[in-house]
Design an enzyme around this catalytic site. Structure first.
Site, PDB file in Angstrom:
ATOM      1  N   GLY A 134      34.610 -68.686  54.182  1.00  0.00           N
ATOM      2  CA  GLY A 134      35.758 -68.046  53.541  1.00  0.00           C
ATOM      3  C   GLY A 134      36.930 -67.847  54.492  1.00  0.00           C
ATOM      4  O   GLY A 134      38.082 -68.054  54.113  1.00  0.00           O
ATOM      5  N   SER A 135      36.634 -67.456  55.710  1.00  0.00           N
ATOM      6  CA  SER A 135      37.729 -67.179  56.659  1.00  0.00           C
ATOM      7  C   SER A 135      38.528 -68.446  56.953  1.00  0.00           C
ATOM      8  O   SER A 135      39.766 -68.421  56.951  1.00  0.00           O
ATOM      9  CB  SER A 135      37.176 -66.608  57.974  1.00  0.00           C
ATOM     10  OG  SER A 135      36.481 -65.412  57.727  1.00  0.00           O
ATOM     11  N   ASN A 191      36.430 -56.982  48.188  1.00  0.00           N
ATOM     12  CA  ASN A 191      35.101 -56.948  48.797  1.00  0.00           C
ATOM     13  C   ASN A 191      34.588 -55.536  49.058  1.00  0.00           C
ATOM     14  O   ASN A 191      33.394 -55.333  49.196  1.00  0.00           O
ATOM     15  CB  ASN A 191      35.090 -57.761  50.097  1.00  0.00           C
ATOM     16  CG  ASN A 191      36.249 -57.442  51.004  1.00  0.00           C
ATOM     17  OD1 ASN A 191      37.402 -57.515  50.595  1.00  0.00           O
ATOM     18  ND2 ASN A 191      35.954 -57.079  52.228  1.00  0.00           N
ATOM     19  N   GLN A 202      34.321 -63.019  46.795  1.00  0.00           N
ATOM     20  CA  GLN A 202      33.443 -62.039  46.137  1.00  0.00           C
ATOM     21  C   GLN A 202      33.295 -62.310  44.646  1.00  0.00           C
ATOM     22  O   GLN A 202      32.305 -61.902  44.038  1.00  0.00           O
ATOM     23  CB  GLN A 202      33.998 -60.619  46.317  1.00  0.00           C
ATOM     24  CG  GLN A 202      33.976 -60.123  47.744  1.00  0.00           C
ATOM     25  CD  GLN A 202      32.581 -59.810  48.253  1.00  0.00           C
ATOM     26  OE1 GLN A 202      31.667 -59.495  47.492  1.00  0.00           O
ATOM     27  NE2 GLN A 202      32.400 -59.882  49.556  1.00  0.00           N
ATOM     28  N   SER A 205      32.899 -68.795  49.711  1.00  0.00           N
ATOM     29  CA  SER A 205      32.002 -68.828  50.866  1.00  0.00           C
ATOM     30  C   SER A 205      30.551 -68.918  50.412  1.00  0.00           C
ATOM     31  O   SER A 205      30.154 -68.244  49.451  1.00  0.00           O
ATOM     32  CB  SER A 205      32.216 -67.553  51.689  1.00  0.00           C
ATOM     33  OG  SER A 205      31.265 -67.488  52.729  1.00  0.00           O
ATOM     34  N   GLY A 206      29.751 -69.728  51.111  1.00  0.00           N
ATOM     35  CA  GLY A 206      28.350 -69.908  50.732  1.00  0.00           C
ATOM     36  C   GLY A 206      27.498 -68.665  50.855  1.00  0.00           C
ATOM     37  O   GLY A 206      26.706 -68.340  49.964  1.00  0.00           O
ATOM     38  N   HIS A 207      27.688 -67.923  51.957  1.00  0.00           N
ATOM     39  CA  HIS A 207      26.707 -66.861  52.229  1.00  0.00           C
ATOM     40  C   HIS A 207      26.860 -65.623  51.363  1.00  0.00           C
ATOM     41  O   HIS A 207      26.021 -64.735  51.399  1.00  0.00           O
ATOM     42  CB  HIS A 207      26.677 -66.506  53.722  1.00  0.00           C
ATOM     43  CG  HIS A 207      27.822 -65.684  54.215  1.00  0.00           C
ATOM     44  ND1 HIS A 207      27.716 -64.329  54.427  1.00  0.00           N
ATOM     45  CD2 HIS A 207      29.077 -66.011  54.580  1.00  0.00           C
ATOM     46  CE1 HIS A 207      28.872 -63.870  54.902  1.00  0.00           C
ATOM     47  NE2 HIS A 207      29.707 -64.873  54.996  1.00  0.00           N
ATOM     48  N   CYS A 218      32.922 -55.940  58.716  1.00  0.00           N
ATOM     49  CA  CYS A 218      33.705 -56.477  59.829  1.00  0.00           C
ATOM     50  C   CYS A 218      34.392 -55.361  60.584  1.00  0.00           C
ATOM     51  O   CYS A 218      34.716 -55.498  61.756  1.00  0.00           O
ATOM     52  CB  CYS A 218      34.775 -57.431  59.305  1.00  0.00           C
ATOM     53  SG  CYS A 218      34.186 -58.479  58.008  1.00  0.00           S
TER      54      CYS A 218
HETATM   55  C1  LIG Z   1      33.121 -62.405  53.330  1.00  0.00           C
HETATM   56  C2  LIG Z   1      34.537 -62.579  52.886  1.00  0.00           C
HETATM   57  C3  LIG Z   1      35.393 -63.478  53.527  1.00  0.00           C
HETATM   58  C4  LIG Z   1      34.971 -64.252  54.750  1.00  0.00           C
HETATM   59  O1  LIG Z   1      34.055 -65.252  54.450  1.00  0.00           O
HETATM   60  P1  LIG Z   1      33.179 -65.888  55.663  1.00  0.00           P
HETATM   61  O2  LIG Z   1      32.458 -67.016  55.013  1.00  0.00           O
HETATM   62  O3  LIG Z   1      32.278 -64.796  56.125  1.00  0.00           O
HETATM   63  O4  LIG Z   1      34.155 -66.330  56.691  1.00  0.00           O
HETATM   64  C5  LIG Z   1      36.678 -63.627  53.053  1.00  0.00           C
HETATM   65  N1  LIG Z   1      37.103 -62.937  51.995  1.00  0.00           N
HETATM   66  C6  LIG Z   1      36.323 -62.060  51.330  1.00  0.00           C
HETATM   67  C7  LIG Z   1      36.852 -61.337  50.146  1.00  0.00           C
HETATM   68  C8  LIG Z   1      35.010 -61.846  51.769  1.00  0.00           C
HETATM   69  O5  LIG Z   1      34.248 -60.972  51.122  1.00  0.00           O
END
Ligand SMILES: *Cc1c(COP(=O)(O)O)cnc(C)c1O
Length: 398
Positions: free
Chosen positions: A73-74, A154, A182, A202-204, A327
């Site tokens: 996501g980042s 988030n 999210q 984002s996958g995780h 974070c």
């Molecule tokens: C977790 C998150 C991210 C970052 O995603 P990563 O895959 O951990 O880099 C970005 N935006 C939101 C809203 C998130 O919850």
């Protein structure tokens, strides 16, 4: 040894599902080819990657050629925002619009661009944690390059009026990006119907592994790469692809999008039950709109309680939850999200985020509700601040 038995921090990360793991395993073992290689082992990896790309495209309602795999996501947020900003700056447009409570992957990117001379408007999210589409409309100028508003927050789980904002941007001819990290799996998403030009995920956060993500980019736009090097991802994103992660993400997003209604039907009553019970504790606040929030998310503030202490006490009971964003824990600054909805610092410090998944059970919620009120009471009895609060000698909040 203490162990986490009850995992209520799914907004921080999720466990890899069995479906995802089973799909990944062959590519971690025998199917290790480089998808750029021309022999069979490589071609098989390339085929698996393109199948995953089609799955992501189907889940989002776009073409496979509009899907780019990233490291998460980042990276997707950084790429969408920085490359769009630079592309539009070349046309004389150097104004960006976002909201005050975006993820740091967006906010810190905006700050970096401000140092380069871009101007950024941070829209308010009001007490309930929702961006007003009229505010977006009013903020758009002749020189606006990009609007980026997250799909769901988030920390407090509020869902933003993304289709409405998308329509405004479309009418005004401004590129619209959303961080949907999210929202995926919690909300029905269709990028074409909802007028979304770019979307990060984002996958995780959806039961795939860490370190893999997606940026969807409408084919009208050709973003310059954030990462230079090889010709992967049609020359837009260099680096040998994370094939096991990508294959897992294809399965994860298919499952997540197919299960939105079932997940919400399961979690909504659990969410209601938690709110009803927890709000019985005096001087407790539910953060974020009561209705316009993901069924998976709860965020409370307990006056006179320190969020970190609350987390440690819950951990002793085998319960994992979060206070603000993972974070930012480790820093003493209160969450920018909670401040953006108007909480005083003291109240923001006493916040607890509970984020559920489709694996969360009623028994786990029973246990949470059994221990949480006692923990709050115990921490308050030890807090010098609490004395002042109940005498009305400190901050006021509605
Ligand atoms: C977790 C998150 C991210 C970052 O995603 P990563 O895959 O951990 O880099 C970005 N935006 C939101 C809203 C998130 O919850």
């Amino acid at each position: 040894m203490l162990e986490t038995k009850i995992y209520l921090d799914n907004a921080a990360t999720t466990k890899v599902s069995d479906n995802v793991l089973n799909a990944m395993l062959p590519y971690l073992k025998d199917g290790y080819g480089n998808p750029s290689s021309i022999y069979t082992l490589g071609r098989n990896a390339a085929i698996a990657m393109e199948e995953a790309r089609s799955k992501v495209a189907k889940a989002l309602g776009c073409d496979a050629t509009e899907i780019y795999f990233t490291s998460g996501g980042s990276e997707s947020d950084n790429w969408a925002i920085k490359s769009t900003a630079h592309m539009m700056a070349a046309k004389g447009k150097k104004h960006l619009i976002t909201s005050a409570f975006e993820h740091h992957a967006v906010l810190h990117t905006m700050q970096a661009l401000e140092k380069e001379g871009f101007e950024v408007t941070y829209l308010p999210v009001y007490e309930n944690g929702i961006v007003h589409p009229e505010d977006v409309e009013k903020a758009i100028r002749e020189d606006t390059a990009l609007v980026t508003i997250m799909y769901a927050n988030n920390e407090i789980g509020t869902i933003q009026p993304i289709p409405e904002i998308g329509l405004i941007c479309k009418d005004k001819g401004v590129i619209f990006h959303t961080d949907a990290v999210q929202a995926v799996g919690n909300v029905h998403i269709n990028v074409k119907e909802q007028n979304i030009d770019m979307l990060s995920l984002s996958g995780h956060k959806i039961h795939a592994q860490k370190g893999v993500g997606v940026l969807y980019v409408n084919k009208k736009y050709r973003l310059s790469p954030l990462i230079d090097g090889g010709a992967q991802e049609r020359g837009r994103r260099a680096g040998t692809e994370n094939i096991p992660g990508i294959v897992g993400l294809g399965v994860a997003i298919t499952d997540a999008c197919a299960n939105v209604d079932a997940k919400n039907a399961k979690l909504k009553p659990m969410q209601d039950r938690i709110i009803n019970e927890i709000m019985k504790i005096e001087r407790t606040h539910l953060n974020g709109d009561r209705e316009r929030r993901m069924a998976s998310n709860l965020n409370f503030s307990f006056e006179g309680v320190e969020g970190e202490s609350l987390l440690l006490q819950l951990d002793l009971q085998g319960i994992a939850a979060s206070s603000g964003s993972a974070c930012t824990s480790g820093s003493l600054d209160p969450s920018h999200v909670l401040l953006s909805i108007g909480l005083p610092h003291e109240v923001a410090h006493g916040s607890l985020r509970i984020s559920m998944s489709e694996y969360t059970t009623d028994e786990e919620i029973d246990k949470l509700l059994e221990v949480l009120p006692g923990i709050v009471q115990k921490l308050r009895s030890m807090s010098p601040l609490w004395e002042h609060i109940i005498k009305g000698e400190t901050f006021k909040i509605k």
